[in-house]
Motif scaffolding. Structure first.
Motif: not given
Length: 117
Positions: A41-43
Motif C-alpha cells: 500500500p502506498g508504494k
C-alpha cells in the motif's frame, strides 16, 4: 485472449510459508520470461523474482534465500514458493509475462499476501 491468473495468496503468520501460482493462457509460454512483482500500500510495484525461458533465476536481495521461483512449461505455470515470511512481505503479488521476441508483456490481476500475527 491473454490471461494470467494468480492463486495462493492469503493470511499467514510471520515465519510461515505460502506458494503462489500463476496460470497463463493465450501466450506462447516457453518464449516468455516470467516474473513476480509486488506492490505494498502506498508504494510502487517492484520486481521480486524473475525466471528466464532457460530457467535461470534472479531475486531482489530482500527475498534471497527465502523465496524460490520456478516454472512448468508443460502446464504454462509459474510458481513462487515463499518461506520465512515477514510482515514486510505483505503486498499484492502480481504475475508478469514478457515475450522475449516481441517484448509484449502482460499482468495478472494480483493476489493479496498478508503476513501478520
Amino acid at each position: 485472449q491473454v490471461h494470467l491468473v494468480e492463486a495462493g495468496g492469503g493470511l499467514v503468520q510471520p515465519g510461515g510459508s505460502l506458494r503462489l501460482s500463476c496460470t497463463a493462457s493465450g501466450i506462447i509460454f516457453r518464449i516468455n520470461t516470467m516474473a513476480w512483482y509486488r506492490q505494498a500500500p502506498g508504494k510502487q510495484r517492484d520486481l521480486v523474482a524473475i525466471i528466464a525461458t532457460g530457467g535461470s533465476t534472479n531475486y531482489v536481495d530482500s527475498v534471497k534465500g527465502r523465496f524460490t521461483i520456478s516454472r512448468d512449461n508443460a502446464k504454462n505455470m509459474v510458481y513462487l514458493q515463499m518461506n520465512s515470511l515477514k510482515p514486510e512481505d505483505t503486498a499484492v503479488y502480481y504475475c508478469n509475462s514478457d515475450n522475449n521476441y516481441s517484448r509484449v508483456n502482460y499482468w495478472g490481476q494480483g493476489t493479496q499476501v498478508t503476513v501478520s500475527s
